[in-house]
Design an enzyme around this catalytic site. Structure first.
Site, PDB file in Angstrom:
ATOM      1  N   ARG A 273       5.597  -3.640  -1.727  1.00 60.41           N
ATOM      2  CA  ARG A 273       5.569  -2.592  -0.711  1.00 60.41           C
ATOM      3  C   ARG A 273       6.679  -2.891   0.288  1.00 60.41           C
ATOM      4  O   ARG A 273       6.938  -4.061   0.618  1.00 60.41           O
ATOM      5  CB  ARG A 273       4.218  -2.572   0.022  1.00 60.41           C
ATOM      6  CG  ARG A 273       3.077  -1.945  -0.780  1.00 60.41           C
ATOM      7  CD  ARG A 273       3.228  -0.424  -0.898  1.00 60.41           C
ATOM      8  NE  ARG A 273       2.149   0.210  -1.626  1.00 60.41           N
ATOM      9  CZ  ARG A 273       2.152   0.452  -2.951  1.00 60.41           C
ATOM     10  NH1 ARG A 273       3.177   0.109  -3.692  1.00 60.41           N
ATOM     11  NH2 ARG A 273       1.124   1.060  -3.505  1.00 60.41           N
ATOM     12  N   GLU A 302       9.518   4.254   3.998  1.00 59.32           N
ATOM     13  CA  GLU A 302       9.652   5.168   2.865  1.00 59.32           C
ATOM     14  C   GLU A 302       9.291   6.593   3.268  1.00 59.32           C
ATOM     15  O   GLU A 302       8.300   6.757   3.982  1.00 59.32           O
ATOM     16  CB  GLU A 302       8.718   4.678   1.750  1.00 59.32           C
ATOM     17  CG  GLU A 302       9.399   4.696   0.399  1.00 59.32           C
ATOM     18  CD  GLU A 302       8.612   3.921  -0.635  1.00 59.32           C
ATOM     19  OE1 GLU A 302       8.488   2.687  -0.494  1.00 59.32           O
ATOM     20  OE2 GLU A 302       8.129   4.572  -1.562  1.00 59.32           O
ATOM     21  N   HIS A 320      11.158   4.001  -5.602  1.00 54.26           N
ATOM     22  CA  HIS A 320       9.749   3.694  -5.909  1.00 54.26           C
ATOM     23  C   HIS A 320       9.362   4.187  -7.312  1.00 54.26           C
ATOM     24  O   HIS A 320       8.430   4.987  -7.462  1.00 54.26           O
ATOM     25  CB  HIS A 320       8.828   4.306  -4.838  1.00 54.26           C
ATOM     26  CG  HIS A 320       7.503   3.599  -4.725  1.00 54.26           C
ATOM     27  ND1 HIS A 320       6.811   3.493  -3.556  1.00 54.26           N
ATOM     28  CD2 HIS A 320       6.726   2.976  -5.654  1.00 54.26           C
ATOM     29  CE1 HIS A 320       5.672   2.839  -3.752  1.00 54.26           C
ATOM     30  NE2 HIS A 320       5.600   2.514  -5.038  1.00 54.26           N
TER      31      HIS A 320
HETATM   32  N1  LIG Z   1       6.627  -0.448  -6.666  1.00 53.87           N
HETATM   33  C1  LIG Z   1       5.648   0.055  -7.383  1.00 53.87           C
HETATM   34  O1  LIG Z   1       5.749   1.148  -7.954  1.00 53.87           O
HETATM   35  C2  LIG Z   1       4.396  -0.700  -7.548  1.00 53.87           C
HETATM   36  C3  LIG Z   1       3.974  -1.559  -6.564  1.00 53.87           C
HETATM   37  N2  LIG Z   1       2.811  -2.256  -6.722  1.00 53.87           N
HETATM   38  C4  LIG Z   1       2.418  -3.199  -5.662  1.00 53.87           C
HETATM   39  O2  LIG Z   1       2.194  -4.476  -6.258  1.00 53.87           O
HETATM   40  C5  LIG Z   1       1.030  -5.046  -5.685  1.00 53.87           C
HETATM   41  C6  LIG Z   1       0.447  -6.078  -6.617  1.00 53.87           C
HETATM   42  O3  LIG Z   1      -0.190  -5.490  -7.721  1.00 53.87           O
HETATM   43  P1  LIG Z   1      -1.020  -6.384  -8.778  1.00 53.87           P
HETATM   44  O4  LIG Z   1      -0.168  -7.488  -9.296  1.00 53.87           O
HETATM   45  O5  LIG Z   1      -1.664  -5.473  -9.739  1.00 53.87           O
HETATM   46  O6  LIG Z   1      -2.111  -7.006  -7.793  1.00 53.87           O
HETATM   47  P2  LIG Z   1      -2.864  -8.396  -7.886  1.00 53.87           P
HETATM   48  O7  LIG Z   1      -3.992  -8.299  -6.931  1.00 53.87           O
HETATM   49  O8  LIG Z   1      -3.126  -8.754  -9.308  1.00 53.87           O
HETATM   50  O9  LIG Z   1      -1.761  -9.443  -7.322  1.00 53.87           O
HETATM   51  C7  LIG Z   1      -1.483  -9.629  -5.974  1.00 53.87           C
HETATM   52  C8  LIG Z   1      -1.331 -11.119  -5.747  1.00 53.87           C
HETATM   53  O10 LIG Z   1      -0.865 -11.343  -4.417  1.00 53.87           O
HETATM   54  C9  LIG Z   1      -1.490 -12.513  -3.943  1.00 53.87           C
HETATM   55  N3  LIG Z   1      -1.436 -12.568  -2.488  1.00 53.87           N
HETATM   56  C10 LIG Z   1      -2.175 -11.879  -1.582  1.00 53.87           C
HETATM   57  N4  LIG Z   1      -1.832 -12.248  -0.328  1.00 53.87           N
HETATM   58  C11 LIG Z   1      -0.845 -13.160  -0.459  1.00 53.87           C
HETATM   59  C12 LIG Z   1      -0.087 -13.932   0.472  1.00 53.87           C
HETATM   60  N5  LIG Z   1      -0.288 -13.802   1.792  1.00 53.87           N
HETATM   61  N6  LIG Z   1       0.846 -14.781  -0.010  1.00 53.87           N
HETATM   62  C13 LIG Z   1       1.037 -14.912  -1.341  1.00 53.87           C
HETATM   63  N7  LIG Z   1       0.343 -14.232  -2.271  1.00 53.87           N
HETATM   64  C14 LIG Z   1      -0.588 -13.382  -1.835  1.00 53.87           C
HETATM   65  C15 LIG Z   1      -2.923 -12.407  -4.478  1.00 53.87           C
HETATM   66  O11 LIG Z   1      -3.595 -13.645  -4.450  1.00 53.87           O
HETATM   67  C16 LIG Z   1      -2.662 -11.879  -5.880  1.00 53.87           C
HETATM   68  O12 LIG Z   1      -2.526 -12.931  -6.835  1.00 53.87           O
HETATM   69  C17 LIG Z   1       0.129  -3.834  -5.389  1.00 53.87           C
HETATM   70  O13 LIG Z   1      -0.802  -4.111  -4.380  1.00 53.87           O
HETATM   71  C18 LIG Z   1       1.113  -2.768  -4.988  1.00 53.87           C
HETATM   72  O14 LIG Z   1       1.290  -2.756  -3.590  1.00 53.87           O
HETATM   73  C19 LIG Z   1       2.055  -2.129  -7.841  1.00 53.87           C
HETATM   74  C20 LIG Z   1       2.430  -1.278  -8.840  1.00 53.87           C
HETATM   75  C21 LIG Z   1       3.622  -0.478  -8.779  1.00 53.87           C
HETATM   76  O1  LIG Z   2       0.476   1.650  -8.048  1.00 55.55           O
HETATM   77  C1  LIG Z   2       1.125   1.408  -7.025  1.00 55.55           C
HETATM   78  O2  LIG Z   2       0.692   0.665  -6.128  1.00 55.55           O
HETATM   79  C2  LIG Z   2       2.444   2.025  -6.845  1.00 55.55           C
HETATM   80  O3  LIG Z   2       3.164   1.692  -5.950  1.00 55.55           O
HETATM   81  C3  LIG Z   2       2.887   3.080  -7.763  1.00 55.55           C
HETATM   82  O4  LIG Z   2       2.584   2.837  -9.041  1.00 55.55           O
END
Ligand SMILES: NC(=O)C1=CN([C@@H]2O[C@H](COP(=O)(O)OP(=O)(O)OC[C@H]3O[C@@H](n4cnc5c(N)ncnc54)[C@H](O)[C@@H]3O)[C@@H](O)[C@H]2O)C=CC1
Ligand SMILES: O=C(O)C(=O)CO
EC number: 1.1.1.29
Length: 354
Positions: A273, A302, A320
């Site tokens: 993000r 954004e 994005h």
């Molecule tokens: N750019 C895009 O289109 C996309 C962005 N995202 C973003 O990616 C993020 C992660 O998604 P997932 O991997 O599925 O989630 P997830 O929950 O599997 O992984 C997030 C990780 O971050 C760690 N974490 C939390 N706070 C932290 C900190 N202060 N320091 C270090 N690590 C910390 C957690 O322990 C966890 O292992 C989503 O929340 C979303 O915001 C996800 C999909 C697409």
């Molecule tokens: O899933 C999310 O969090 C995104 O940013 C878009 O896939």
């Protein structure tokens, strides 16, 4: 009285009314809802980001569930409106839910869902693409060709960095961070250093086994290390990719001081993000360090970029699109519809974001 918002309707006589604030890829999600006797209303308003007022108008006086988008502000006002309309379910079409106030939803008895998993590999692939594009200066070189500036091979032309044998740093080694790490380790034989609040046991086991495989094949083994602080990752890694959730603990995780700890020729990737990075500090750092490169899919304000970012040759910026593969986007829509159905039919569920 809010201005009416244009919609497209499926199964007009359905018993339950489900609203989607945007058209979403595929028809599977619509079919699933229609099969369960839902009237599906899809907003067709020609406006990229709907306001809270637009969404209140969409919810109307009777609404059982809503599928919303990460660009929308799902707080007290919307959950109160949805609850008043009899709504029990909301699903974000995203895994990230920093735009959703889960406490407010719980207060109004609305269950909240998100769409993890189906976007893991697609998002990791974009982070890997940005890593490659930044290390080999692909976007700069493409611009150079199109501008007609290429007049012959030169030993110094667009020299970048070799990934093999370098160290990849992952901050937030959850689903996406771990998938990205595997791609960089398996694909380019990079060593891993990661920082997360939790141990990424499966990732560690994978790197150990892959290292043993390489050694047995007479190649240099890859290694892994779990850093005890984020700064260790910043100081040691050549490519750093950010994959944490956005919350109070990760806001401006990368700031001026932390940027100064990174190697002068490091690469920073952000597909998490925008607010995880202090973008103003980043622009300044890019100006001062021309060999430092970034690949950004997300931005602090954004859809806008901070002044100066668009002029930086050492920055690659995309809008994005990390989860934008057909399979994934259809999967996200399907999961979002299932989330809403589950909550409509099992009304005791309060929230199950993961
Ligand atoms: N750019 C895009 O289109 C996309 C962005 N995202 C973003 O990616 C993020 C992660 O998604 P997932 O991997 O599925 O989630 P997830 O929950 O599997 O992984 C997030 C990780 O971050 C760690 N974490 C939390 N706070 C932290 C900190 N202060 N320091 C270090 N690590 C910390 C957690 O322990 C966890 O292992 C989503 O929340 C979303 O915001 C996800 C999909 C697409
Ligand atoms: O899933 C999310 O969090 C995104 O940013 C878009 O896939």
């Amino acid at each position: 009285m809010a201005k009416p918002v244009s919609i497209e309707v499926w199964n007009p006589n359905g018993k339950y009314r489900v609203v989607s604030t945007k058209s979403m890829p595929g028809t599977r999600w619509i079919n699933l809802l229609v099969q369960q006797d839902c009237r599906v209303e899809i907003c067709t308003e020609k406006k990229t980001i709907l306001s809270v007022e637009d969404i209140i108008a969409l919810i109307g006086t009777k609404c059982d569930g809503v599928i919303g988008q990460l660009t929308e502000d799902w707080g007290e006002t919307l959950f109160s409106a949805l609850s008043k309309a009899g709504g029990k379910a909301f699903s974000n079409m995203a895994v990230g839910y920093n735009n959703v106030d889960v406490e407010a939803a719980t207060k109004y008895g609305v269950a909240v869902g998100n769409t993890p998993g189906v976007l893991t590999e697609t998002t990791a692939e974009l982070a890997a693409s940005l890593s490659l594009a930044a290390s080999r200066r692909i976007v700069e070189a493409d611009g150079f060709m199109r501008a007609g500036l290429y007049d012959g091979w030169l030993p110094h032309l667009f020299v970048g960095n070799l990934l093999k044998g370098q160290t990849v740093g992952v901050i937030g080694a959850g689903r996406i961070g771990s998938a990205y790490a595997r791609m960089m380790i398996e694909g380019f034989k990079m060593n891993l250093i990661y920082f997360d609040l939790y141990q990424a046991t499966r990732l560690e086991k994978f790197v150990t086994a892959y290292g043993q495989f390489l050694k047995a094949s007479g190649e240099e083994p890859v290694t892994w290390r779990r850093a005890s602080s984020m700064d260790e990752v910043l100081q040691q890694a050549d490519v750093i990719s950010l994959h944490p959730i956005l919350d109070k603990t990760t806001y401006h995780l990368i700031n001026k001081e932390r940027l100064s700890k990174m190697k002068k020729e490091a690469i920073l990737i952000n597909c998490s993000r925008g607010p995880v990075v202090d973008e103003e500090a980043l622009v300044e750092h890019l100006k001062q360090n021309p060999m430092f490169r970034v690949g950004l899919d997300v931005f602090e304000d954004e859809p806008y970029m901070k002044p100066g970012l668009a002029d930086m040759k050492n920055a690659i910026v995309v809008p994005h699109i990390a989860s934008a593969s057909k399979w994934t986007r259809e999967g996200m829509a399907t999961l979002a519809a299932l989330n809403v159905l589950v909550c409509i039919f099992y009304t005791h569920i309060t929230h199950f974001v993961c």
